[in-house]
Write an enzyme that holds these catalytic residues in place. Structure first.
Site, PDB file in Angstrom:
ATOM      1  N   SER A 261       0.844  -1.201   0.000  1.00  0.00           N
ATOM      2  CA  SER A 261       0.000   0.000   0.000  1.00  0.00           C
ATOM      3  C   SER A 261       0.874   1.243   0.000  1.00  0.00           C
ATOM      4  CB  SER A 261      -0.897   0.002   1.239  1.00  0.00           C
ATOM      5  OG  SER A 261      -0.119   0.335   2.376  1.00  0.00           O
ATOM      6  N   LYS A 262       0.234   2.358  -0.239  1.00  0.00           N
ATOM      7  CA  LYS A 262       0.956   3.627  -0.250  1.00  0.00           C
ATOM      8  C   LYS A 262       1.598   3.876   1.110  1.00  0.00           C
ATOM      9  CE  LYS A 262      -0.013   8.543  -0.784  1.00  0.00           C
ATOM     10  NZ  LYS A 262       1.286   8.870  -0.200  1.00  0.00           N
ATOM     11  N   ARG A 263       0.896   3.430   2.152  1.00  0.00           N
ATOM     12  CA  ARG A 263       1.441   3.642   3.499  1.00  0.00           C
ATOM     13  C   ARG A 263       2.772   2.913   3.712  1.00  0.00           C
ATOM     14  NH1 ARG A 263      -2.637   1.702   6.804  1.00  0.00           N
ATOM     15  NH2 ARG A 263      -4.163   2.121   5.167  1.00  0.00           N
ATOM     16  N   GLY A 265       5.016   2.522   1.491  1.00  0.00           N
ATOM     17  CA  GLY A 265       6.005   3.385   0.857  1.00  0.00           C
ATOM     18  C   GLY A 265       6.386   4.537   1.770  1.00  0.00           C
ATOM     19  N   ASP A 266       5.372   5.171   2.374  1.00  0.00           N
ATOM     20  CA  ASP A 266       5.644   6.307   3.272  1.00  0.00           C
ATOM     21  C   ASP A 266       6.461   5.839   4.481  1.00  0.00           C
ATOM     22  OD1 ASP A 266       4.142   7.759   1.544  1.00  0.00           O
ATOM     23  OD2 ASP A 266       2.311   7.728   2.772  1.00  0.00           O
TER      24      ASP A 266
END
Ligand code: GLU
Length: 511
Positions: A261-263, A265-266
């Protein structure tokens, strides 16, 4: 059955293309090229609620950056257009009518409130063979009532009439045959009068058929829709030319379990989008591979291996090599962990292969953005400078710090290095070195290095002390590439000037 290979990448412009979507596009492209086929880009924008401005341009730009070529599409045109679903309303309307006329679909007037009430009343309610006769639709209402409701402007949907008791076979080139009971499927909405648009399912099937798509290669998240799609092909009478399915495994979190998920990546510091994305609503900026300094060929190579291998342990492959080796035989069925460190490694590897000139072109704007006047340096100078640091970087942006000294002379010097390397007598030693260097006619590394080495040896000087003080003066700290490579690039005047600047700026400790 041999038919021309025609594949499509069919994104919905609901936001930035996720890196998983990029991999889907890439596999479609590799397969098409491998078989001399056609790659279609179809924009599936039938969900007006989720439309995001800029998303379509973003998709085009991302694919172009990565070198994923499109043969037929919105921009490219082609014999099966239009390639944007919102421009194909007439086609879908006609096909909805075909299903209605054949009794394979029906009109339903149930309002959201009525559906809600049913859900409250019947546990696990779904609109299907067991419940449709309790609902307000063209199967339970008279033809006149249906016509009147439509004429009075009541909103309706068209639902697919799923026959119960059927075994639906989905053949997937990766997963083999999957059989599903039709009873578990609901009567999916195919069309909504409210916006005069079909849903994903209808538009997708009709277009795959009309565009003569031979293989549907898409993410695993679409596998649950496949039985419905099989039944739709059948209802239209197209079962014989239905495309082959390939549902690609998910991209998984680099650590732990579950979908990337994008999270993630963050949290772990890597982009999940090909290009930087500026969210038009929130104004949020999400990082992209391009802006983070990845080379497109490295991203392509990295993504290609997330779910596929060439059958041996070759890792570094150009697009052409990927094309010639690609096949679904070596695709895995289980999810691929998104090993982003491997992505960095690929980038490092590809940076070693590009020319110093191309590296210089990528680097120059980054350095200019730091306020350095790059016009003052010739392209040859920049190319030579970055060439000395290539082996030390993972990203072009690493050069901003590491190559800075080639473009900005130090005015401050690393304090720890001064303490360690600038001893009593160093200033005088450096002045002697400056005199020797200033006297050289040939300032190439090959010529300068032996002269300095001889001087050190014949005067019994300490090699480490001399060379580190020299480096500190010229670079500003005791690290960097080979010293005489640096001085050759900087040239005699600049090297000597830096030495003397350091002598005047660095105070020797008192004895
Ligand atoms: N529009 C769907 C998507 O956004 C396409 C799925 C498919 O390829 O059938 O991914």
């Amino acid at each position: 059955m041999s038919r021309p290979v025609r594949v499509r990448f069919a994104p919905s412009p609901t936001g930035p293309l996720h890196i998983g979507g990029v991999r889907t596009a890439l596999y479609n492209y590799l397969f098409a090229r491998k078989h001399g086929g056609t790659m279609i880009l179809r924009i599936e924008d039938t969900d007006s609620q989720r439309f995001v401005p800029g998303a379509e341009d973003y998709i085009n730009e991302a694919l172009a950056w990565l070198g994923i070529g499109i043969d037929e599409g919105v921009r490219e045109g082609g014999p099966f257009g239009p390639y944007k679903q919102s421009e194909r309303r007439d086609i879908y309307r006609e096909h909805v009518k075909m299903l209605l006329d054949a009794g394979r679909a029906y009109i339903a007037f149930d309002t959201p409130e009525e559906l809600e009430a049913m859900r409250a009343q019947i546990p696990n309610f779904q609109y299907d063979a067991h419940t449709r006769d309790k609902m307000r639709n063209s199967l339970t209402l008279s033809a006149e009532t249906v016509q009147k409701l439509i004429d009075d402007g009541n909103k309706y949907v068209v639902r697919f009439k799923i026959e119960p008791g059927r075994d639906v076979e989905v053949n997937d080139l990766l997963r083999g045959k999957v059989v599903i009971k039709s009873d578990i499927l609901d009567d999916k909405v195919l069309y909504k009068s409210a916006d005069d648009l079909p849903t994903y399912h209808l538009a997708n099937i009709v277009d795959d058929h009309l565009m003569e798509v031979s293989h549907v290669i898409r993410g695993e998240e679409w596998l649950p829709s496949a039985p419905l799609h099989v039944l739709l092909y059948e209802a239209f009478g197209w079962a014989d030319t239905a495309p082959e399915f390939v549902h690609l495994p998910l991209l998984l979190k680099p650590d732990g379990k579950g979908k990337l998920s994008k999270r993630d990546g963050d949290r772990l510091g890597f982009p999940v989008f090909p290009l930087e994305w500026h969210d038009p609503k929130s104004g949020d900026i999400s990082s992209g591979y391009r802006e983070s300094g990845y080379l497109p060929e490295a991203v392509v190579n990295f993504l290609a291996l997330l779910g596929w291998n060439p059958g041996d342990d070759t890792e570094v492959m150009s697009m052409d090599e990927l094309i010639s080796k690609f096949s679904f035989e070596h695709c895995s069925r289980s999810g691929a962990k998104f090993a982003f460190d491997k992505g960095k490694w690929f980038n490092h590897t590809y940076l070693q292969q590009i020319s110093d000139e191309r590296l210089a072109e990528l680097f120059t704007p980054l350095m200019a953005a730091e306020g350095v006047d790059m016009q003052a340096f010739s392209p040859e100078y920049v190319a030579k400078a970055v060439g000395t640091l290539k082996s030390r970087i993972n990203f072009v942006k690493d050069l901003v710090e590491q190559a800075r000294f080639y473009f900005v002379a130090p005015t401050e010097y690393n304090a720890k290095d001064i303490a360690k390397r600038w001893k009593p007598g160093t200033s005088q030693l450096m002045e002697r070195l400056a005199v020797i260097l200033a006297g050289l006619d040939d300032f190439s590394a090959a010529a300068a290095e032996p002269v300095v080495m001889d001087w050190i040896k014949s005067n019994d000087l300490h090699m480490g002390n001399v060379m580190n003080a020299f480096r500190l003066a010229v670079v500003g700290e005791c690290k960097g590439p080979h010293m005489f490579e640096i001085t050759e690039i900087l040239g005699k005047d600049e090297t000597v000037r830096r030495l003397r600047d350091a002598i005047s700026r660095i105070n020797e400790p008192s004895v």
